[in-house]
Design a protein around this motif. Sequence first.
Motif, PDB file in Angstrom:
ATOM      1  N   GLY A  24     -48.884 -86.012  71.139  1.00 26.63           N
ATOM      2  CA  GLY A  24     -47.829 -85.365  70.365  1.00 26.63           C
ATOM      3  C   GLY A  24     -47.984 -85.609  68.871  1.00 26.63           C
ATOM      4  N   GLU A  25     -46.900 -86.050  68.253  1.00 19.88           N
ATOM      5  CA  GLU A  25     -46.918 -86.260  66.807  1.00 19.88           C
ATOM      6  C   GLU A  25     -47.833 -87.416  66.404  1.00 19.88           C
ATOM      7  N   ASP A  26     -47.977 -88.400  67.278  1.00 20.67           N
ATOM      8  CA  ASP A  26     -48.940 -89.466  67.006  1.00 20.67           C
ATOM      9  C   ASP A  26     -50.347 -88.877  66.866  1.00 20.67           C
ATOM     10  N   ALA A  27     -50.704 -87.959  67.739  1.00 20.22           N
ATOM     11  CA  ALA A  27     -52.025 -87.337  67.693  1.00 20.22           C
ATOM     12  C   ALA A  27     -52.205 -86.517  66.414  1.00 20.22           C
ATOM     13  N   VAL A  28     -51.140 -85.862  65.968  1.00 22.20           N
ATOM     14  CA  VAL A  28     -51.210 -85.101  64.715  1.00 22.20           C
ATOM     15  C   VAL A  28     -51.474 -86.043  63.543  1.00 22.20           C
ATOM     16  N   LEU A  29     -50.759 -87.164  63.524  1.00 21.13           N
ATOM     17  CA  LEU A  29     -50.953 -88.138  62.453  1.00 21.13           C
ATOM     18  C   LEU A  29     -52.384 -88.668  62.439  1.00 21.13           C
ATOM     19  N   VAL A  30     -52.897 -89.021  63.603  1.00 21.80           N
ATOM     20  CA  VAL A  30     -54.269 -89.527  63.694  1.00 21.80           C
ATOM     21  C   VAL A  30     -55.257 -88.469  63.197  1.00 21.80           C
ATOM     22  N   ALA A  31     -55.041 -87.218  63.576  1.00 22.23           N
ATOM     23  CA  ALA A  31     -55.929 -86.136  63.145  1.00 22.23           C
ATOM     24  C   ALA A  31     -55.892 -85.965  61.629  1.00 22.23           C
ATOM     25  N   SER A 154     -48.671 -86.393  51.975  1.00 20.63           N
ATOM     26  CA  SER A 154     -48.945 -87.800  51.668  1.00 20.63           C
ATOM     27  C   SER A 154     -48.236 -88.750  52.622  1.00 20.63           C
ATOM     28  N   ARG A 155     -47.081 -88.355  53.135  1.00 19.57           N
ATOM     29  CA  ARG A 155     -46.342 -89.219  54.061  1.00 19.57           C
ATOM     30  C   ARG A 155     -47.082 -89.365  55.388  1.00 19.57           C
ATOM     31  N   LEU A 156     -47.831 -88.325  55.764  1.00 18.11           N
ATOM     32  CA  LEU A 156     -48.643 -88.381  56.981  1.00 18.11           C
ATOM     33  C   LEU A 156     -49.922 -89.174  56.731  1.00 18.11           C
ATOM     34  N   VAL A 157     -50.545 -88.938  55.583  1.00 17.88           N
ATOM     35  CA  VAL A 157     -51.761 -89.675  55.228  1.00 17.88           C
ATOM     36  C   VAL A 157     -51.484 -91.173  55.208  1.00 17.88           C
ATOM     37  N   LEU A 158     -50.319 -91.551  54.705  1.00 15.03           N
ATOM     38  CA  LEU A 158     -49.963 -92.967  54.614  1.00 15.03           C
ATOM     39  C   LEU A 158     -49.492 -93.540  55.945  1.00 15.03           C
ATOM     40  N   GLY A 159     -49.268 -92.691  56.927  1.00 19.29           N
ATOM     41  CA  GLY A 159     -48.901 -93.148  58.266  1.00 19.29           C
ATOM     42  C   GLY A 159     -47.488 -93.668  58.401  1.00 19.29           C
ATOM     43  N   VAL A 160     -46.591 -93.239  57.517  1.00 10.49           N
ATOM     44  CA  VAL A 160     -45.229 -93.779  57.537  1.00 10.49           C
ATOM     45  C   VAL A 160     -44.182 -92.790  58.059  1.00 10.49           C
TER      46      VAL A 160
END
Length: 198
Positions: A24-31, A154-160
């Motif tokens: 789900g969204e975890d996979a999007v963040l990792v990608a 940037s919020r996704l790149v930073l993983g927060v």
Amino acid sequence: MREEHVADEQTCPMNLDTYQPPRGEDAVLVAVQHGIAGRAGVLPGARALSHFGEHSAGWVGLALLGALVDPRRRREWLTAGAGAFVAHAAAVVIKRVVRRKRPHHPAIAVNVGTPSKLSFPSAHATSTAAAALLLARATGSRLPLLVVPPMALSRLVLGVHYPTDVLTGVVVGAAVAKTVGVVADRVDPAMASKETTA
């Protein structure tokens, strides 16, 4: 409104026996992180945006500067600063109601400290969307709107933050900007009439 907490860098090794692949969204963040975080300048730029947008301070400061150097449109600049701060406050209130935890999957790198453990919505995205819309109104230019996608990404790149944190933040920020703009339009005629009769 500030919650004192600093997100820890993920330094613990993964337990391969209990590890679950991101979904789900975890996979999007990792990608997103695997796709662009390693490119030159991306992480420093994302961190710079994070520090600028923290507690809407950068936007409020920019609005105050604009009010000083552009007195003809002082009200519009101050409205933009007020809107950014109100948007940030709205995000904090929603966070404390929803209480969604920040991303914590071991495959997601947390690349910046955060003032709280709460994730939904992104206060950075919320205040940035409100500020950009109101600054566009103050300057008569759409250029301020160009900062919204980089801040959100940037919020996704930073993983927060999760993607839905960011998207919701943009929507809430736009709603706050609209509301603050309407209130400012109603207050301005009253202020003008007082100045005329003074």
